[in-house]
Design an enzyme around this catalytic site. Structure first.
Site, PDB file in Angstrom:
ATOM      1  N   SER A   1       0.841  -1.196   0.000  1.00  0.00           N
ATOM      2  CA  SER A   1       0.000   0.000   0.000  1.00  0.00           C
ATOM      3  C   SER A   1       0.875   1.244   0.000  1.00  0.00           C
ATOM      4  O   SER A   1       2.092   1.175   0.188  1.00  0.00           O
ATOM      5  CB  SER A   1      -0.928   0.011   1.226  1.00  0.00           C
ATOM      6  OG  SER A   1      -0.170   0.116   2.421  1.00  0.00           O
TER       7      SER A   1
ATOM      8  N   LEU B   1       3.162   4.447  -0.439  1.00  0.00           N
ATOM      9  CA  LEU B   1       4.360   4.718  -1.222  1.00  0.00           C
ATOM     10  C   LEU B   1       4.954   3.438  -1.797  1.00  0.00           C
ATOM     11  O   LEU B   1       5.396   3.391  -2.954  1.00  0.00           O
ATOM     12  CB  LEU B   1       5.399   5.434  -0.358  1.00  0.00           C
ATOM     13  CG  LEU B   1       4.998   6.782   0.248  1.00  0.00           C
ATOM     14  CD1 LEU B   1       6.141   7.340   1.088  1.00  0.00           C
ATOM     15  CD2 LEU B   1       4.582   7.771  -0.825  1.00  0.00           C
TER      16      LEU B   1
ATOM     17  N   ASP C   1       5.412  -7.398   3.217  1.00  0.00           N
ATOM     18  CA  ASP C   1       4.443  -6.588   3.944  1.00  0.00           C
ATOM     19  C   ASP C   1       3.708  -7.472   4.943  1.00  0.00           C
ATOM     20  O   ASP C   1       3.685  -8.699   4.789  1.00  0.00           O
ATOM     21  CB  ASP C   1       3.436  -5.969   2.955  1.00  0.00           C
ATOM     22  CG  ASP C   1       2.763  -4.718   3.507  1.00  0.00           C
ATOM     23  OD1 ASP C   1       2.014  -4.838   4.497  1.00  0.00           O
ATOM     24  OD2 ASP C   1       2.981  -3.630   2.945  1.00  0.00           O
TER      25      ASP C   1
ATOM     26  N   ASP D   1       7.784  -9.059   8.697  1.00  0.00           N
ATOM     27  CA  ASP D   1       8.020  -8.049   9.724  1.00  0.00           C
ATOM     28  C   ASP D   1       9.473  -7.610   9.567  1.00  0.00           C
ATOM     29  O   ASP D   1      10.398  -8.417   9.729  1.00  0.00           O
ATOM     30  CB  ASP D   1       7.777  -8.668  11.102  1.00  0.00           C
ATOM     31  CG  ASP D   1       8.110  -7.741  12.259  1.00  0.00           C
ATOM     32  OD1 ASP D   1       8.678  -6.658  12.029  1.00  0.00           O
ATOM     33  OD2 ASP D   1       7.816  -8.113  13.408  1.00  0.00           O
TER      34      ASP D   1
ATOM     35  N   SER E   1      11.894  10.898   6.438  1.00  0.00           N
ATOM     36  CA  SER E   1      10.757  11.820   6.480  1.00  0.00           C
ATOM     37  C   SER E   1      11.304  13.206   6.746  1.00  0.00           C
ATOM     38  O   SER E   1      12.377  13.367   7.334  1.00  0.00           O
ATOM     39  CB  SER E   1       9.785  11.432   7.603  1.00  0.00           C
ATOM     40  OG  SER E   1       8.859  12.474   7.857  1.00  0.00           O
TER      41      SER E   1
ATOM     42  N   TYR F   1       8.874   9.202  16.125  1.00  0.00           N
ATOM     43  CA  TYR F   1       8.908   9.209  14.658  1.00  0.00           C
ATOM     44  C   TYR F   1      10.098  10.022  14.142  1.00  0.00           C
ATOM     45  O   TYR F   1      10.867   9.561  13.289  1.00  0.00           O
ATOM     46  CB  TYR F   1       7.597   9.783  14.126  1.00  0.00           C
ATOM     47  CG  TYR F   1       7.439   9.676  12.636  1.00  0.00           C
ATOM     48  CD1 TYR F   1       7.281   8.450  12.015  1.00  0.00           C
ATOM     49  CD2 TYR F   1       7.437  10.821  11.837  1.00  0.00           C
ATOM     50  CE1 TYR F   1       7.127   8.350  10.640  1.00  0.00           C
ATOM     51  CE2 TYR F   1       7.276  10.736  10.460  1.00  0.00           C
ATOM     52  CZ  TYR F   1       7.123   9.499   9.865  1.00  0.00           C
ATOM     53  OH  TYR F   1       6.976   9.410   8.495  1.00  0.00           O
TER      54      TYR F   1
ATOM     55  N   LYS G   1      13.411   8.495  12.195  1.00  0.00           N
ATOM     56  CA  LYS G   1      13.689   8.902  10.818  1.00  0.00           C
ATOM     57  C   LYS G   1      15.026   9.650  10.713  1.00  0.00           C
ATOM     58  O   LYS G   1      15.726   9.549   9.699  1.00  0.00           O
ATOM     59  CB  LYS G   1      12.541   9.759  10.286  1.00  0.00           C
ATOM     60  CG  LYS G   1      11.233   8.997  10.113  1.00  0.00           C
ATOM     61  CD  LYS G   1      11.373   7.818   9.154  1.00  0.00           C
ATOM     62  CE  LYS G   1      10.028   7.187   8.841  1.00  0.00           C
ATOM     63  NZ  LYS G   1      10.138   6.078   7.864  1.00  0.00           N
TER      64      LYS G   1
ATOM     65  N   PHE H   1       2.293  13.247   2.124  1.00  0.00           N
ATOM     66  CA  PHE H   1       1.835  12.519   0.948  1.00  0.00           C
ATOM     67  C   PHE H   1       0.460  11.904   1.176  1.00  0.00           C
ATOM     68  O   PHE H   1       0.073  11.593   2.316  1.00  0.00           O
ATOM     69  CB  PHE H   1       2.832  11.406   0.585  1.00  0.00           C
ATOM     70  CG  PHE H   1       3.925  11.849  -0.334  1.00  0.00           C
ATOM     71  CD1 PHE H   1       3.971  11.431  -1.655  1.00  0.00           C
ATOM     72  CD2 PHE H   1       4.911  12.710   0.121  1.00  0.00           C
ATOM     73  CE1 PHE H   1       4.968  11.856  -2.504  1.00  0.00           C
ATOM     74  CE2 PHE H   1       5.921  13.145  -0.722  1.00  0.00           C
ATOM     75  CZ  PHE H   1       5.952  12.712  -2.045  1.00  0.00           C
TER      76      PHE H   1
ATOM     77  N   THR I   1      -1.279   9.139   1.454  1.00  0.00           N
ATOM     78  CA  THR I   1      -1.133   7.708   1.730  1.00  0.00           C
ATOM     79  C   THR I   1      -2.202   7.288   2.735  1.00  0.00           C
ATOM     80  O   THR I   1      -2.863   8.129   3.343  1.00  0.00           O
ATOM     81  CB  THR I   1       0.252   7.414   2.321  1.00  0.00           C
ATOM     82  OG1 THR I   1       0.366   8.081   3.598  1.00  0.00           O
ATOM     83  CG2 THR I   1       1.362   7.902   1.400  1.00  0.00           C
TER      84      THR I   1
END
Length: 259
Positions: free
Chosen positions: A15, A17, A36, A59, A154, A167, A171, A200, A202
């Site tokens: 799914s 990107l 995935d 995973d 990101s 996050y 990143k 984006f 998504t």
């Protein structure tokens, strides 16, 4: 490196990107192993794309499961020429809540483990596969593009907002992997690049309220909209094709700077 007749592992490829990257590679005649956790979406994509695609439940934090995906690529397509790591999660929590209680450490660690450790895990196993193939077939000539590893960071790595500690730091770690891995893998003819996307369109973005999404769109200088996953895929295919792109992080964000 050409895409046609070469093979790539795409994590998070069912799914968002990752799916756009899968479609772009297959459209150019390449082969893809989709790794995935979403089995139904991953298998449906394989059924649609045909013989150039395979799916494996994976995973990215598991060495055994990522190795199984690499093994599938070797068995189905004769080896790997690269990977695009799009698997990741967003953990949102403040360091202290309204009552000054501390953040949940397990949630913080989960984000770092999937986004950063998972990226390293995929990179190490894909790099090993490529290096062993090159050594075995004797194709390790100087300046021959043997493989490419593309990670996804990101803009939060540079412009982390309140509540994005897990996050943003995970990143930022992905950004930090880029140059040392590129320098180490240069002797094998393997390039390492990172893309830092902005906001984006998504499935992750669809989960936020409409008003918040409109505010994000308004914050993009130009073009004033969310990024299209196809635009991310276009950059991926260009990186694969352009052998002089190595050891760098590219922001793909419409010039947005988060505050």
């Amino acid at each position: 490196m050409q895409i046609k007749e070469n093979s790539f592992l795409v994590t998070g490829g069912a799914s968002g990107l990752g799916e756009s990257v899968v479609r772009a590679i297959v459209a150019q005649g390449g082969n893809v192993v989709i790794a995935d956790l979403n089995e139904s979406a991953g298998q449906a994509l394989v059924d649609e794309l045909g013989d150039n695609a395979r799916f494996v439940r994976c995973d990215v934090t598991s060495g055994d499961e990522v190795q199984a995906a690499v093994d599938m690529a070797e068995k189905a397509f004769g080896g790997l020429q690269g990977s695009i790591n799009c698997a990741g999660i967003a953990v949102v929590q403040k360091l202290l809540d309204r009552d000054n209680n501390p953040a949940d450490l397990e949630s913080f660690s989960r984000g770092v483990n999937i986004n950063l450790v998972g990226s390293f895990n995929v990179a190490r196993l894909v790099a090993a596969s490529i290096a062993k193939r090159v050594a075995h077939d004797g194709s390790d000539e100087k300046n021959i593009d043997q493989g490419v590893i593309i990670n996804t960071a990101s803009i939060a790595a540079f412009d982390g907002q309140v509540g994005q500690a897990s996050y943003a730091s995970s990143k930022a770690g992905v950004v930090g992997l880029t140059l040392p891995l590129a320098r180490e893998l240069a002797r094998h003819g393997i390039r390492v690049m990172t893309i830092a996307p902005g906001v984006f369109a998504t499935p992750m973005m669809q989960s936020i309220p409409e008003k918040a999404r409109e505010q994000l769109e308004a914050g993009v200088p130009y073009p004033k909209r969310l990024g299209n996953p196809n635009e991310f895929a276009k950059l991926v295919t260009h990186i694969i094709d352009n052998a002089y792109l190595n050891g760098e992080v590219i922001r793909l964000d419409g010039a947005i700077r988060m505050v």
